[in-house]
Design a protein around this motif. Structure first.
Motif, PDB file in Angstrom:
ATOM      1  N   ASP A   1       0.852  -1.197   0.000  1.00 61.19           N
ATOM      2  CA  ASP A   1       0.000   0.000   0.000  1.00 61.19           C
ATOM      3  C   ASP A   1       0.885   1.244   0.000  1.00 61.19           C
ATOM      4  O   ASP A   1       2.105   1.158   0.067  1.00 61.19           O
TER       5      ASP A   1
ATOM      6  N   LYS B   1       1.163   4.648   2.036  1.00 53.51           N
ATOM      7  CA  LYS B   1       0.617   5.303   3.240  1.00 53.51           C
ATOM      8  C   LYS B   1       0.672   6.823   3.171  1.00 53.51           C
ATOM      9  O   LYS B   1      -0.130   7.504   3.789  1.00 53.51           O
TER      10      LYS B   1
ATOM     11  N   GLY C   1      -4.334   6.459   6.179  1.00 48.18           N
ATOM     12  CA  GLY C   1      -4.713   5.053   6.303  1.00 48.18           C
ATOM     13  C   GLY C   1      -4.283   4.232   5.107  1.00 48.18           C
ATOM     14  O   GLY C   1      -4.239   3.009   5.175  1.00 48.18           O
TER      15      GLY C   1
ATOM     16  N   TYR D   1      -1.958  -9.790   9.747  1.00 44.15           N
ATOM     17  CA  TYR D   1      -1.318  -8.919   8.748  1.00 44.15           C
ATOM     18  C   TYR D   1       0.054  -8.562   9.292  1.00 44.15           C
ATOM     19  O   TYR D   1       0.167  -7.894  10.317  1.00 44.15           O
TER      20      TYR D   1
ATOM     21  N   ASN E   1      -0.931  -6.306  12.265  1.00 47.73           N
ATOM     22  CA  ASN E   1      -2.319  -5.911  12.417  1.00 47.73           C
ATOM     23  C   ASN E   1      -3.134  -7.187  12.574  1.00 47.73           C
ATOM     24  O   ASN E   1      -2.767  -8.231  12.032  1.00 47.73           O
TER      25      ASN E   1
ATOM     26  N   ARG F   1      -6.076  -7.913  11.450  1.00 49.77           N
ATOM     27  CA  ARG F   1      -7.202  -7.720  10.523  1.00 49.77           C
ATOM     28  C   ARG F   1      -6.644  -7.629   9.116  1.00 49.77           C
ATOM     29  O   ARG F   1      -5.435  -7.556   8.931  1.00 49.77           O
TER      30      ARG F   1
ATOM     31  N   GLY G   1      -5.824  -5.486   5.784  1.00 49.39           N
ATOM     32  CA  GLY G   1      -5.501  -4.084   5.541  1.00 49.39           C
ATOM     33  C   GLY G   1      -6.580  -3.421   4.703  1.00 49.39           C
ATOM     34  O   GLY G   1      -7.356  -4.079   4.016  1.00 49.39           O
ATOM     35  N   ASP G   2      -6.593  -2.114   4.764  1.00 47.09           N
ATOM     36  CA  ASP G   2      -7.472  -1.322   3.912  1.00 47.09           C
ATOM     37  C   ASP G   2      -6.596  -0.208   3.341  1.00 47.09           C
ATOM     38  O   ASP G   2      -6.088   0.596   4.133  1.00 47.09           O
ATOM     39  N   PRO G   3      -6.295  -0.149   2.067  1.00 49.56           N
ATOM     40  CA  PRO G   3      -6.970  -0.759   0.924  1.00 49.56           C
ATOM     41  C   PRO G   3      -6.395  -2.089   0.426  1.00 49.56           C
ATOM     42  O   PRO G   3      -6.763  -2.530  -0.667  1.00 49.56           O
ATOM     43  N   GLU G   4      -5.561  -2.782   1.217  1.00 47.29           N
ATOM     44  CA  GLU G   4      -5.046  -4.065   0.725  1.00 47.29           C
ATOM     45  C   GLU G   4      -6.180  -5.068   0.449  1.00 47.29           C
ATOM     46  O   GLU G   4      -6.128  -5.842  -0.511  1.00 47.29           O
TER      47      GLU G   4
HETATM   48  N1  GLY Z   1      -3.277  -0.009   4.769  1.00 44.43           N
HETATM   49  C1  GLY Z   1      -2.683  -0.201   6.037  1.00 44.43           C
HETATM   50  C2  GLY Z   1      -3.558  -0.776   7.047  1.00 44.43           C
HETATM   51  O1  GLY Z   1      -4.654  -1.216   6.800  1.00 44.43           O
HETATM   52  O2  GLY Z   1      -3.142  -0.823   8.205  1.00 44.43           O
END
Ligand code: GLY
Ligand code: AMP
Length: 420
Positions: free
Chosen positions: A210, A212, A224, A267, A284, A286, A288-291
């Motif tokens: 991603d 950042k 994010g 993650y 993480n 969870r 990722g977002d936007p992964e």
């Molecule tokens: N894109 C990084 C995250 O979700 O932590």
């Protein structure tokens, strides 16, 4: 079967979209969802907040006979949603509150990695400002200062000068939390390595990367995530094997040994140096977002069956099928993001979905028949293409059609994987 997705971002839209394609799934509820999940006739928004309404959500899941709940963001996980659902006999995919500490507490994660020999940056934890300043004087910049506790990516300062490091320590100890972690600076290229774990076995998802920083060329403040693509070429087959052997497997085994088996998406944010040696920047608990948006765009296997196998402790035999093409997502951000995102702007002219293009919603809300922005990251426009460049061009062509006053995005998502 009915499924419940907890959360309201682009990641949750992508999860709900993918779960809705599953052979055995009839209904996907999203709590609370967003304007995109509201507009999709297959998805149903329900007005619960995953952090404050856990008991109500569990009542809802029980009353609707929801077969599986999938938790998107970290906050409900850190609040113990998985423990509470399990205590009610409800099937839920995610880590317990104790296991989610891999994300919710930087000091827990660092102590864990040190104890289990998982490669990461050297670090020290401080509650005393004078001692923290002394540490910076001794080691010097570049050096990394992190607040302990959930700070949604805002709790990290990569200080390039000693002055910046001292200022970050003072700021974090006075306004963010009681503890700071000071880390060795790691050079290299980052990648996101996400696995599904049943507490014992893991299945790796496709790799991704991603962006950042808010600005092109990776400049400006952290966000994010302004875009992502999958796969990440920096994760060669050799690096992949090392990550599994040196980071993922010892983490899953260590969490089980410590009495907190990790179930859910794990993650590992990686830093891969010039020699191909991976180290962990962070965990993480969870997706990722936007992964998630780019990974799920490439997943050909049935996501519901994968997560059912994971919640049955049966991941050992699962193999996933992936689209060989590249997926690339460009985040369309609101005016003023990340410092002060403006909300309430009308969004029009969204390009239609095709097999190669999806517009995942994040900060959007339905306002009658209209669609309005409601957060900093508004959309994640995601395209599949035969190369990074083609996927980027497709995504950008769609982004340019979107009408959102003051919107900004990065035109260079995927630049590290594009040969110039
Ligand atoms: N894109 C990084 C995250 O979700 O932590
Ligand atoms: P984190 O929230 O821990 O992922 O940190 C946010 C970002 O700061 C990471 O994605 C990296 O770009 C950077 N970062 C964090 N820790 C380090 C480190 N020890 N060395 C270099 N960069 C880091």
């Amino acid at each position: 079967m009915k499924v419940l997705v907890v959360g309201s971002g682009g990641r949750e839209h992508a999860l709900a979209w993918k779960l809705a394609q599953a052979a055995r799934v009839q209904t996907v509820f999203v709590a609370p969802g967003n304007g995109g999940t509201a507009a999709d006739p297959v998805l149903k928004n329900v007005p619960f907040n995953g952090v404050t309404d856990i008991a109500e959500l569990a009542d809802f899941a029980a009353a609707e006979k929801v077969a599986l709940t999938v938790v998107g963001p970290e906050a409900p996980l850190a609040a113990g949603i998985v423990d509470q659902f399990r205590a009610r006999g409800l099937r839920v995919f995610g880590p317990t509150q104790a296991a989610a500490q891999l994300e919710s507490s930087k000091s827990f994660a660092k102590d864990f990695m040190q104890r289990h020999g998982i490669p990461t940056a050297l670090y020290a934890t401080f509650t005393d400002a004078a001692a923290a300043h002394e540490h910076v004087r001794k080691h010097g910049a570049p050096i990394v200062i992190k607040a302990d506790g959930l700070a949604a990516g805002k709790g990290v300062v990569v200080a390039l000068s000693d002055d910046e490091a001292h200022a970050a320590i003072d700021h974090m100890l006075t306004t963010v939390g009681e503890r700071v972690v000071i880390e060795e600076f790691m050079a290299g290229e980052e990648a996101s390595f996400i696995v599904v774990s049943d507490g014992r076995d893991v299945v790796a998802l496709a790799t991704s990367q991603d962006h950042k920083r808010v600005g092109e060329g990776d400049t400006g403040p952290n966000t994010g995530g302004m875009g992502a693509y999958s796969p990440a070429p920096v994760v060669t087959p050799d690096v992949h094997a090392r990550v599994m052997r040196e980071i993922v497997q010892p983490t899953i085994a260590g969490m089980a040994r410590d009495g907190h088996p990790f179930t859910g998406f794990l993650y590992a944010g990686l830093m891969i140096d010039a020699q191909g040696r991976p180290r962990t920047v962070e965990f993480n608990a969870r997706l990722g977002d936007p992964e998630a948006e780019v990974i799920l765009m490439r997943l050909k296997s049935d996501l519901f069956e994968l997560l059912m196998a994971a919640t049955d402790g049966q991941l050992g035999t699962v193999e996933l099928q992936w689209d060989r093409r590249v997926a690339l997502g460009v985040v369309v951000a609101a005016h003023g993001y990340p410092a002060a995102p403006r909300k309430g702007d009308a969004i029009t002219a969204l390009p239609p979905a095709t097999p190669e293009l999806q517009v995942f919603h994040a900060g959007t809300v339905a306002d009658g028949a209209a669609l309005r922005s409601s957060g900093g990251r508004v959309l994640c426009v995601t395209a599949l293409g035969d190369s990074v460049r083609v996927a980027q061009q497709q995504a950008l062509a769609a982004v340019r059609q979107v009408q959102l006053p003051g919107a900004h995005w990065r035109n260079d998502v995927g630049h590290r994987a594009i040969k110039h």
